[in-house]
Motif scaffolding. Structure first.
Motif, PDB file in Angstrom:
ATOM      1  N   UNK A  59       5.367  24.061  -6.887  1.00  0.00           N
ATOM      2  CA  UNK A  59       5.317  23.747  -5.462  1.00  0.00           C
ATOM      3  C   UNK A  59       5.712  22.292  -5.257  1.00  0.00           C
ATOM      4  N   UNK A  60       6.578  22.043  -4.271  1.00  0.00           N
ATOM      5  CA  UNK A  60       7.058  20.708  -3.954  1.00  0.00           C
ATOM      6  C   UNK A  60       6.616  20.343  -2.545  1.00  0.00           C
ATOM      7  N   UNK A  61       5.995  19.178  -2.373  1.00  0.00           N
ATOM      8  CA  UNK A  61       5.547  18.771  -1.037  1.00  0.00           C
ATOM      9  C   UNK A  61       4.964  17.379  -1.042  1.00  0.00           C
ATOM     10  N   UNK A  62       4.490  16.966   0.138  1.00  0.00           N
ATOM     11  CA  UNK A  62       3.795  15.689   0.245  1.00  0.00           C
ATOM     12  C   UNK A  62       2.331  15.971   0.544  1.00  0.00           C
ATOM     13  N   UNK A  63       1.618  14.963   1.048  1.00  0.00           N
ATOM     14  CA  UNK A  63       0.181  15.146   1.287  1.00  0.00           C
ATOM     15  C   UNK A  63      -0.100  16.081   2.457  1.00  0.00           C
ATOM     16  N   UNK A  64       0.899  16.356   3.289  1.00  0.00           N
ATOM     17  CA  UNK A  64       0.669  17.171   4.487  1.00  0.00           C
ATOM     18  C   UNK A  64       1.344  18.538   4.433  1.00  0.00           C
ATOM     19  N   UNK A  93       0.839  -1.198   0.000  1.00  0.00           N
ATOM     20  CA  UNK A  93       0.000   0.000   0.000  1.00  0.00           C
ATOM     21  C   UNK A  93       0.880   1.256   0.000  1.00  0.00           C
ATOM     22  N   UNK A  94       0.512   2.220  -0.855  1.00  0.00           N
ATOM     23  CA  UNK A  94       1.297   3.451  -0.912  1.00  0.00           C
ATOM     24  C   UNK A  94       1.023   4.285   0.325  1.00  0.00           C
ATOM     25  N   UNK A  95       2.092   4.678   1.021  1.00  0.00           N
ATOM     26  CA  UNK A  95       1.916   5.431   2.258  1.00  0.00           C
ATOM     27  C   UNK A  95       2.427   6.856   2.144  1.00  0.00           C
ATOM     28  N   UNK A  96       3.191   7.159   1.109  1.00  0.00           N
ATOM     29  CA  UNK A  96       3.687   8.523   0.979  1.00  0.00           C
ATOM     30  C   UNK A  96       4.063   8.789  -0.479  1.00  0.00           C
ATOM     31  N   UNK A  97       3.889  10.036  -0.914  1.00  0.00           N
ATOM     32  CA  UNK A  97       4.226  10.461  -2.267  1.00  0.00           C
ATOM     33  C   UNK A  97       4.710  11.903  -2.218  1.00  0.00           C
ATOM     34  N   UNK A  98       5.757  12.192  -2.972  1.00  0.00           N
ATOM     35  CA  UNK A  98       6.206  13.571  -3.150  1.00  0.00           C
ATOM     36  C   UNK A  98       5.549  14.113  -4.409  1.00  0.00           C
ATOM     37  N   UNK A  99       4.936  15.267  -4.291  1.00  0.00           N
ATOM     38  CA  UNK A  99       4.242  15.866  -5.430  1.00  0.00           C
ATOM     39  C   UNK A  99       4.900  17.153  -5.885  1.00  0.00           C
ATOM     40  N   UNK A 100       4.933  17.362  -7.205  1.00  0.00           N
ATOM     41  CA  UNK A 100       5.404  18.613  -7.791  1.00  0.00           C
ATOM     42  C   UNK A 100       4.257  19.194  -8.603  1.00  0.00           C
TER      43      UNK A 100
END
Length: 209
Positions: A143-148, A108-115
């Motif tokens: 913008x660079x970040x994760x879900x939080x 299960x995917x628990x974290x992702x970095x988003x751009x």
């Protein structure tokens, strides 16, 4: 003195001359007439607005700075634009891509970095047929970040080209490739900036109205 009598031959010639003049009438010069050719407008170059969506593959070709941990990723692009001239269009887009996926032991995917990219671009079409190659260039905010949290943000630019295939006056399929240079300012004031060298590829589906 009486004139000499007309011979039969002269009478015949005079009768033929009178008959010819009566039948043909006065000769009038011919006048040329203007011919107007109506050309149908090119449906592929009309001024209009359009909107569409695309799938995006993002390749990281170089990075430096504290946030230089991005892997290759993918995402989508939603865009809205307008053909303001037969050879020029303006386009605005929102493009989130997802990188560095982390999974637990169950897959299960628990974290992702988003751009995320919010862009404005100009397209130039040198050919205006049913197949239209184009050049594209513009800039935007990234913008660079994760879900939080958002780690960093900053400006960027993009330049490249593509081609649109018109299936009808209202529908196109397209391919595009761009180089993107992005400078990200870390929200931690003690950190240096991060610079990303990216190449994006996308295939799009666009409606024209």
């Amino acid at each position: 003195m009486k004139g000499a009598a007309m011979t039969p031959k002269r009478r015949i010639l005079l009768a033929l001359a009178i008959a010819t003049a009566t039948l043909c009438g006065p000769v009038t010069p011919a006048h040329a007439e203007w011919v107007y050719i109506h050309r149908a407008p090119n449906p592929y170059t009309r001024t209009h607005f359009y909107m569409g969506a695309s799938g995006v593959a993002m390749v990281v070709v170089g990075e430096r700075g504290p946030n230089s941990f991005l892997d290759n990723g993918g995402g989508f692009n939603l865009f809205l634009g307008g053909r303001v001239h037969r050879a020029v269009a303006l386009e605005f887009g929102w493009q989130p891509t997802f990188h560095n996926n982390e999974y637990d032991i169950f897959g299960r995917r628990i974290d992702t970095i988003g751009l995320d990219a919010l862009t404005a671009s100009v397209k130039v079409f040198p050919v205006q047929g049913a197949i239209q190659p184009y050049f594209i260039a513009g800039g935007g905010a990234y913008l660079l970040g994760d879900r939080l949290n958002v780690f960093a943000s900053g400006p960027g630019f993009q330049i490249g080209g593509g081609v649109d295939f018109w299936l009808s006056p209202w529908l196109t399929l397209g391919l595009q490739g761009q180089y993107r240079g992005v400078e990200l300012f870390d929200y931690d004031a003690r950190s240096d900036n991060t610079y990303l060298n990216l190449i994006s590829f996308q295939g799009d589906f666009t409606g024209h109205f």
